[in-house]
Enzyme design. Structure first.
Site, PDB file in Angstrom:
ATOM      1  N   LYS A   1       0.811  -1.231   0.000  1.00 47.59           N
ATOM      2  CA  LYS A   1       0.000   0.000   0.000  1.00 47.59           C
ATOM      3  C   LYS A   1       0.840   1.276   0.000  1.00 47.59           C
ATOM      4  O   LYS A   1       0.441   2.258  -0.608  1.00 47.59           O
ATOM      5  CB  LYS A   1      -0.985  -0.004   1.165  1.00 47.59           C
ATOM      6  CG  LYS A   1      -0.339   0.137   2.515  1.00 47.59           C
ATOM      7  CD  LYS A   1      -1.375   0.035   3.626  1.00 47.59           C
ATOM      8  CE  LYS A   1      -0.706   0.191   4.966  1.00 47.59           C
ATOM      9  NZ  LYS A   1      -1.374  -0.564   6.027  1.00 47.59           N
TER      10      LYS A   1
ATOM     11  N   ARG B   1      -8.402  -1.271  16.810  1.00 47.83           N
ATOM     12  CA  ARG B   1      -8.748  -0.879  15.454  1.00 47.83           C
ATOM     13  C   ARG B   1      -9.683  -1.974  14.959  1.00 47.83           C
ATOM     14  O   ARG B   1     -10.664  -2.268  15.625  1.00 47.83           O
ATOM     15  CB  ARG B   1      -7.494  -0.679  14.581  1.00 47.83           C
ATOM     16  CG  ARG B   1      -7.770   0.261  13.414  1.00 47.83           C
ATOM     17  CD  ARG B   1      -6.545   0.512  12.544  1.00 47.83           C
ATOM     18  NE  ARG B   1      -6.172  -0.665  11.771  1.00 47.83           N
ATOM     19  CZ  ARG B   1      -5.138  -0.695  10.929  1.00 47.83           C
ATOM     20  NH1 ARG B   1      -4.384   0.370  10.758  1.00 47.83           N
ATOM     21  NH2 ARG B   1      -4.846  -1.800  10.253  1.00 47.83           N
TER      22      ARG B   1
HETATM   23  C1  LIG Z   1      -0.480  -1.382   6.528  1.00 48.40           C
HETATM   24  C2  LIG Z   1      -0.831  -2.697   7.098  1.00 48.40           C
HETATM   25  C3  LIG Z   1       0.169  -3.662   7.309  1.00 48.40           C
HETATM   26  C4  LIG Z   1       1.623  -3.401   7.024  1.00 48.40           C
HETATM   27  O1  LIG Z   1       2.145  -2.580   8.003  1.00 48.40           O
HETATM   28  P1  LIG Z   1       3.708  -2.199   8.037  1.00 48.40           P
HETATM   29  O2  LIG Z   1       3.873  -1.476   9.310  1.00 48.40           O
HETATM   30  O3  LIG Z   1       3.949  -1.367   6.832  1.00 48.40           O
HETATM   31  O4  LIG Z   1       4.465  -3.455   8.004  1.00 48.40           O
HETATM   32  C5  LIG Z   1      -0.216  -4.893   7.812  1.00 48.40           C
HETATM   33  N1  LIG Z   1      -1.503  -5.159   8.106  1.00 48.40           N
HETATM   34  C6  LIG Z   1      -2.486  -4.267   7.925  1.00 48.40           C
HETATM   35  C7  LIG Z   1      -3.879  -4.640   8.271  1.00 48.40           C
HETATM   36  C8  LIG Z   1      -2.193  -3.000   7.424  1.00 48.40           C
HETATM   37  O5  LIG Z   1      -3.174  -2.108   7.245  1.00 48.40           O
END
Ligand SMILES: *Cc1c(COP(=O)(O)O)cnc(C)c1O
Length: 364
Positions: free
Chosen positions: A35, A130
């Site tokens: 993302k 969350r």
């Molecule tokens: C963005 C996200 C991740 C990845 O997080 P990082 O800190 O970039 O490793 C993993 N799981 C979910 C649900 C996320 O939204």
């Protein structure tokens, strides 16, 4: 060339390969989270070559972009689908993370219509507040999911350290494994995957602690920035400068460090009086809040960020050893917030660094 993100694919690949190997010793595979790159096909492919198990993104648009460029890897939507997007989710993703039965009912209908099977991972709330199903309601939810045609229950996951900063540890991770045991004890062995969390789980996963049944971590930040997010410390053996923001100097002047006149709030609400350090070499870069979160930019040694407005980054270059002239390009390292903002800014281009371009970049 203007303001740009320079992405060194070799360094990104190295980071991914290193973590894939270290985690495989713990029996954990990596889902590469795209993302922060807007679903960059080049980065996704580099991660696949480095051995990630599949790709995950929170945005269906990014997943669509990767599919359109021909990426056939297993694709997981890691945010609960919008009810209005279930058709795209079933079309483009193999798996989605879910917490709402209403949404899963719609996914089931959409999958049936297309004669497809869609995988479902249930997210569990373990304290960060969350997304997630409360643990006491998990078994009941699984029972409902198992009744829905064309959905396959795959397992459970959790996400910590995002909203409230709750750290992954032995206790909450053991709870996740225990919940999987409870589901298996109720329905037979149906939990095939446990997704333990994000980059904030690395400290726990690599600490030698018992990782239980967790067999997957979803990693974005650690692969891209070589950094763990709990204390923002570099991870040993990884590159922290695989992605840099390169901006251009547009003014250099010797100026007093103390403003004069009657002082009120600045454009962004701060009272901007720093300490008086006498006359300084003040430089302005054409980087602003419209381009990247200035709090997340790390300048090269000798440069200090003094202030940022929508279009200007003001730095003290008095102690900078490199050249600092109008037109000079300066590379900044980024934290996750700066990376996200820069990647999604229409004013910042991205450039994948190839071996020739690396020679040029070295000189910066
Ligand atoms: C963005 C996200 C991740 C990845 O997080 P990082 O800190 O970039 O490793 C993993 N799981 C979910 C649900 C996320 O939204």
């Amino acid at each position: 060339m203007g303001l740009r993100l320079e992405i060194d694919l070799d360094k990104i690949t190295h980071n991914a390969r290193t973590l894939v190997n270290r985690l495989s010793e713990e029996g954990i595979a990596v889902t590469g989270v795209t993302k922060a790159t807007l679903g960059s096909p080049e980065i996704a492919e580099a991660w696949m070559r480095a051995g990630v198990r599949g790709l995950g993104d929170s945005r269906i648009e990014n997943i669509g972009r990767m599919r359109a460029s021909g990426i056939s890897a297993s694709m997981t939507l890691i945010r609960t689908p919008m009810m209005s997007q279930v058709d795209e989710v079933v079309e483009l993703c193999d798996v989605s993370f879910n917490t709402e039965l209403e949404v899963m009912r719609k996914l089931s209908v959409a999958a049936k219509k297309r004669d497809r099977v869609h995988g479902v991972m249930l997210m569990v709330e373990l304290g960060d507040l969350r997304e997630g199903i409360m643990p006491a309601l998990l078994v009941k939810t699984v029972r409902e999911v198992l009744r829905l045609p064309n959905l396959v229950f795959m397992g459970i996951g959790t996400n910590l350290a995002c909203r409230s900063g709750v750290s992954p540890d032995r206790h909450n991770m053991a709870k996740l494994s225990a919940l999987a045991d409870e589901i298996d004890a109720t329905f037979g062995p149906i939990v095939t995957s446990i997704s333990g969390g994000n980059s904030a789980n690395l400290e726990w996963a690599l600490s030698g602690a018992d990782t239980g049944r967790v067999d997957d971590l979803r990693l974005g930040e650690a692969l891209l920035l070589g950094c763990e997010p709990l204390n923002r410390q570099p991870i040993k053996g990884l590159h922290c400068d695989a992605i840099r923001l390169v901006g251009e100097v547009i003014e250099v002047k010797t100026k007093p460090s103390k403003p004069w006149g009657r002082i009120a709030q600045s454009a962004f609400g701060e009272v901007a009086i720093g300490r008086d350090r006498g006359p300084i070499t003040q430089a302005i870069l054409a980087i602003g809040r419209q381009d990247a979160d200035p709090e997340g930019l790390v300048p090269p040694r000798g440069l200090e960020i003094l202030a940022a407005s929508s279009d200007h980054l003001v730095v003290d270059g008095t102690r900078y050893r490199g050249s600092l002239k109008v037109g000079t390009e300066i590379p900044f390292q980024l934290n996750y917030s700066a990376l996200l903002s820069a990647m999604t800014s229409p004013f910042v281009s991205t450039m994948i660094i190839t071996p020739q371009a690396r020679l040029h970049a070295k000189r910066l």
